[in-house]
Scaffold this motif. Structure first.
Motif, PDB file in Angstrom:
ATOM      1  N   ASP A  62       0.871  -1.169   0.000  1.00 53.17           N
ATOM      2  CA  ASP A  62       0.000   0.000   0.000  1.00 53.17           C
ATOM      3  C   ASP A  62       0.912   1.223   0.000  1.00 53.17           C
ATOM      4  OD1 ASP A  62      -1.679   2.110   0.496  1.00 53.17           O
ATOM      5  OD2 ASP A  62      -2.280   1.439   2.489  1.00 53.17           O
ATOM      6  N   PRO A  63       0.916   2.027  -1.064  1.00 52.69           N
ATOM      7  CA  PRO A  63       1.840   3.163  -1.116  1.00 52.69           C
ATOM      8  C   PRO A  63       1.724   4.102   0.077  1.00 52.69           C
ATOM      9  CG  PRO A  63       0.880   2.780  -3.277  1.00 52.69           C
ATOM     10  CD  PRO A  63       0.139   1.894  -2.317  1.00 52.69           C
TER      11      PRO A  63
ATOM     12  N   TYR B 288       5.035   4.933   2.480  1.00 54.55           N
ATOM     13  CA  TYR B 288       5.619   6.241   2.779  1.00 54.55           C
ATOM     14  C   TYR B 288       5.420   6.629   4.238  1.00 54.55           C
ATOM     15  CZ  TYR B 288       6.820   7.183  -2.067  1.00 54.55           C
ATOM     16  OH  TYR B 288       7.401   7.133  -3.323  1.00 54.55           O
ATOM     17  N   ARG B 289       4.323   6.193   4.809  1.00 54.84           N
ATOM     18  CA  ARG B 289       4.115   6.472   6.241  1.00 54.84           C
ATOM     19  C   ARG B 289       5.186   5.781   7.078  1.00 54.84           C
ATOM     20  NH1 ARG B 289      -0.905   5.622   6.105  1.00 54.84           N
ATOM     21  NH2 ARG B 289      -0.920   3.427   6.748  1.00 54.84           N
ATOM     22  N   PHE B 290       5.542   4.552   6.693  1.00 56.48           N
ATOM     23  CA  PHE B 290       6.591   3.823   7.403  1.00 56.48           C
ATOM     24  C   PHE B 290       7.927   4.551   7.289  1.00 56.48           C
ATOM     25  CE2 PHE B 290      10.111   0.740   6.936  1.00 56.48           C
ATOM     26  CZ  PHE B 290      10.108   0.177   8.205  1.00 56.48           C
TER      27      PHE B 290
ATOM     28  N   ALA C 294       8.032   7.769   9.325  1.00 61.54           N
ATOM     29  CA  ALA C 294       8.069   7.522  10.765  1.00 61.54           C
ATOM     30  C   ALA C 294       9.488   7.309  11.266  1.00 61.54           C
ATOM     31  CB  ALA C 294       7.200   6.313  11.113  1.00 61.54           C
ATOM     32  N   ARG C 295      10.406   6.917  10.383  1.00 65.38           N
ATOM     33  CA  ARG C 295      11.802   6.754  10.808  1.00 65.38           C
ATOM     34  C   ARG C 295      12.436   8.107  11.120  1.00 65.38           C
ATOM     35  NH1 ARG C 295      11.183   2.743  12.971  1.00 65.38           N
ATOM     36  NH2 ARG C 295      13.337   3.148  13.628  1.00 65.38           N
ATOM     37  N   ASP C 296      11.926   9.167  10.493  1.00 67.09           N
ATOM     38  CA  ASP C 296      12.385  10.545  10.752  1.00 67.09           C
ATOM     39  C   ASP C 296      13.912  10.627  10.723  1.00 67.09           C
ATOM     40  OD1 ASP C 296      12.074  13.250  11.252  1.00 67.09           O
ATOM     41  OD2 ASP C 296      12.136  13.006  13.434  1.00 67.09           O
ATOM     42  N   ALA C 297      14.513  10.039   9.685  1.00 68.31           N
ATOM     43  CA  ALA C 297      15.968   9.983   9.594  1.00 68.31           C
ATOM     44  C   ALA C 297      16.521  11.237   8.927  1.00 68.31           C
ATOM     45  CB  ALA C 297      16.395   8.750   8.810  1.00 68.31           C
ATOM     46  N   ASP C 298      17.715  11.615   9.351  1.00 64.49           N
ATOM     47  CA  ASP C 298      18.415  12.708   8.673  1.00 64.49           C
ATOM     48  C   ASP C 298      18.900  12.256   7.299  1.00 64.49           C
ATOM     49  OD1 ASP C 298      18.288  14.620  10.853  1.00 64.49           O
ATOM     50  OD2 ASP C 298      19.753  13.352  11.879  1.00 64.49           O
TER      51      ASP C 298
ATOM     52  N   PHE D 240      18.200  -3.504  13.975  1.00 64.50           N
ATOM     53  CA  PHE D 240      17.358  -3.857  12.841  1.00 64.50           C
ATOM     54  C   PHE D 240      15.901  -3.575  13.187  1.00 64.50           C
ATOM     55  CE2 PHE D 240      21.014  -6.626  11.713  1.00 64.50           C
ATOM     56  CZ  PHE D 240      21.242  -6.085  10.453  1.00 64.50           C
ATOM     57  N   VAL D 241      15.176  -3.026  12.214  1.00 62.05           N
ATOM     58  CA  VAL D 241      13.807  -2.557  12.416  1.00 62.05           C
ATOM     59  C   VAL D 241      12.844  -3.450  11.659  1.00 62.05           C
ATOM     60  CG1 VAL D 241      12.230  -0.619  12.044  1.00 62.05           C
ATOM     61  CG2 VAL D 241      14.598  -0.191  12.733  1.00 62.05           C
ATOM     62  N   ASP D 242      11.742  -3.782  12.289  1.00 61.36           N
ATOM     63  CA  ASP D 242      10.700  -4.597  11.651  1.00 61.36           C
ATOM     64  C   ASP D 242      10.209  -3.894  10.383  1.00 61.36           C
ATOM     65  OD1 ASP D 242       8.567  -6.181  10.946  1.00 61.36           O
ATOM     66  OD2 ASP D 242       7.637  -6.177  12.932  1.00 61.36           O
ATOM     67  N   ASP D 243      10.163  -4.643   9.277  1.00 66.56           N
ATOM     68  CA  ASP D 243       9.737  -4.060   8.005  1.00 66.56           C
ATOM     69  C   ASP D 243       8.229  -4.021   7.849  1.00 66.56           C
ATOM     70  OD1 ASP D 243       8.905  -6.682   6.370  1.00 66.56           O
ATOM     71  OD2 ASP D 243      10.714  -7.112   7.509  1.00 66.56           O
ATOM     72  N   LEU D 244       7.478  -4.541   8.822  1.00 66.25           N
ATOM     73  CA  LEU D 244       6.008  -4.531   8.814  1.00 66.25           C
ATOM     74  C   LEU D 244       5.429  -5.243   7.591  1.00 66.25           C
ATOM     75  CD1 LEU D 244       5.268  -0.899  10.082  1.00 66.25           C
ATOM     76  CD2 LEU D 244       5.597  -3.003  11.400  1.00 66.25           C
ATOM     77  N   GLY D 245       6.146  -6.236   7.115  1.00 68.86           N
ATOM     78  CA  GLY D 245       5.652  -7.032   5.995  1.00 68.86           C
ATOM     79  C   GLY D 245       5.808  -6.382   4.639  1.00 68.86           C
ATOM     80  N   MET D 246       6.530  -5.253   4.560  1.00 60.78           N
ATOM     81  CA  MET D 246       6.667  -4.554   3.284  1.00 60.78           C
ATOM     82  C   MET D 246       7.936  -4.934   2.532  1.00 60.78           C
ATOM     83  SD  MET D 246       5.060  -0.769   4.000  1.00 60.78           S
ATOM     84  CE  MET D 246       5.859  -0.531   5.582  1.00 60.78           C
ATOM     85  N   SER D 247       8.784  -5.740   3.127  1.00 59.39           N
ATOM     86  CA  SER D 247      10.024  -6.147   2.473  1.00 59.39           C
ATOM     87  C   SER D 247      10.452  -7.490   3.035  1.00 59.39           C
ATOM     88  CB  SER D 247      11.115  -5.084   2.715  1.00 59.39           C
ATOM     89  OG  SER D 247      12.361  -5.517   2.210  1.00 59.39           O
TER      90      SER D 247
END
Length: 360
Positions: free
Chosen positions: A127-128, A132-134, A137-141, A340-347
């Protein structure tokens, strides 16, 4: 009556031979791994084995050897298996620093957040909005993202979402080459090419195939810092049968492509005087020697992780048994946090979450 004068028990006649044979086979495998790993294209296939095999096999052999009823067997087999266990430990991927208490390394200035992730065909299989929400949410520099592409009609295909990426990350500059995307809150100073020469107007397919390292030099609080976004080619094609020549042809070609990318990355990073971070999907496990030159020269971010066995790929029996995603720094960069961060089923890959700071 001497019990040993009676017909020997099955263990006493065959057990030591079987055990000695198993120990010998494992010793031969280890020797071949040290000699052929990273040197012979065919060894990419045994290299697919789970790294924990280098722990599980000698531990199992040691357990059997310690319980052998014949004392002479124990006297020579136990030390031999212990030696094999110690020789294979570096290939297990175990993070011994997770067992040691310690504070985060010191750095000069505020911490930077970095997120590296193989997206598995970007948002084309998800789901696009959730994708993008995922990412947001990482809010990375700095984001180091791989597989900015789609899989269409059995081939890799370009996607064109730069306008949306810029809308989703208005505070970031965007750098793209082939399938690699780097997003940065810091000003982009340069993007020196790394690897085979590719013309600026080359077709996307050529850039995708040949450019697997994207170097981006950023102005971080007045210092130039180099970020390497990496996706080393995978070594096998699972669509090919292992009983056909096509499977082994792919492995040979992949080995050549992998060597080309590794060599270019190692040379460029070794000659780079800037603070640097190298991260991405290397399609290389801790058991494979392909990474040895990088591991010898640069610091593995794993030491900042609290996981005894950090894994990023696999998803077998509820666990990721392979670490294919890596992050390295030179001594000018301190890693304060690595997970390592959970990919939430997207990868099929977990993301790498880092906080780093610059040493003075």
């Amino acid at each position: 009556m001497d019990p040993d004068s009676v017909s020997p028990r099955p263990w006493r006649s065959t057990g030591p031979r079987l055990l000695a044979g198993a120990v010998g086979l494992w010793a031969v495998f280890l020797l071949l791994d040290f000699l052929a790993g990273g040197r012979w294209w065919f060894w990419l296939i045994p290299g697919l084995a789970p790294p924990l095999l280098f722990l599980a096999v000698p531990v199992a052999l040691l357990a059997v050897a310690c319980t052998a009823p014949a004392a002479p067997v124990r006297r020579w087999l136990v030390p031999a298996v212990v030696a094999l266990l110690l020789a294979g430990l570096p290939r297990t991927g175990l993070n011994w620093s997770a067992l040691l208490p310690g504070s985060a390394p010191a750095g000069a200035g505020p911490a930077l957040s970095v997120f590296s992730w193989n997206t598995e065909y970007w948002d084309t299989t998800d789901d696009p909005e959730a994708f993008y929400r995922f990412l947001r949410a990482r809010d990375a520099d700095v984001y180091l993202l791989q597989e900015y592409l789609a899989w269409v009609r059995e081939t890799h295909t370009e996607v064109r979402e730069l306008d949306r990426i810029r809308r989703e990350f208005p505070g970031h500059q965007v750098v793209v080459t082939g399938e690699l995307v780097t997003l940065s809150r810091f000003p982009v100073l340069a993007t020196p090419p790394v690897g085979p020469a590719v013309a600026p107007d080359a077709p996307w397919e050529e850039t995708f195939t040949r450019r697997k390292v994207l170097r981006t030099d950023l102005d971080v609080h007045g210092r130039t810092v180099s970020f390497y976004n990496v996706h080393v080619p995978v070594q096998v094609d699972t669509r090919e049968s292992v009983f056909g020549g096509g499977f082994y042809r792919v492995v040979r070609e992949a080995d050549a492509a992998r060597r080309e990318q590794f060599t270019a990355l190692e040379r460029d990073a070794a000659a780079n005087p800037n603070p640097l971070l190298i991260a991405g999907d290397f399609n290389t496990s801790p058991a494979m020697a392909d990474l040895d030159p990088l591991r010898a020269r640069f610091d593995d971010a794993r030491s900042a992780s609290g996981d005894l066995y950090p894994g990023s790929w696999g998803g077998v029996l509820g666990a990721d048994w392979w670490r294919l995603d890596w992050a390295f720094t030179n001594h000018a960069v301190a890693v304060r946090h690595y997970a390592f961060v959970d990919d939430l089923g997207m990868s099929d890959h977990r993301g790498q979450d880092l906080r780093i700071s610059l040493r003075s």
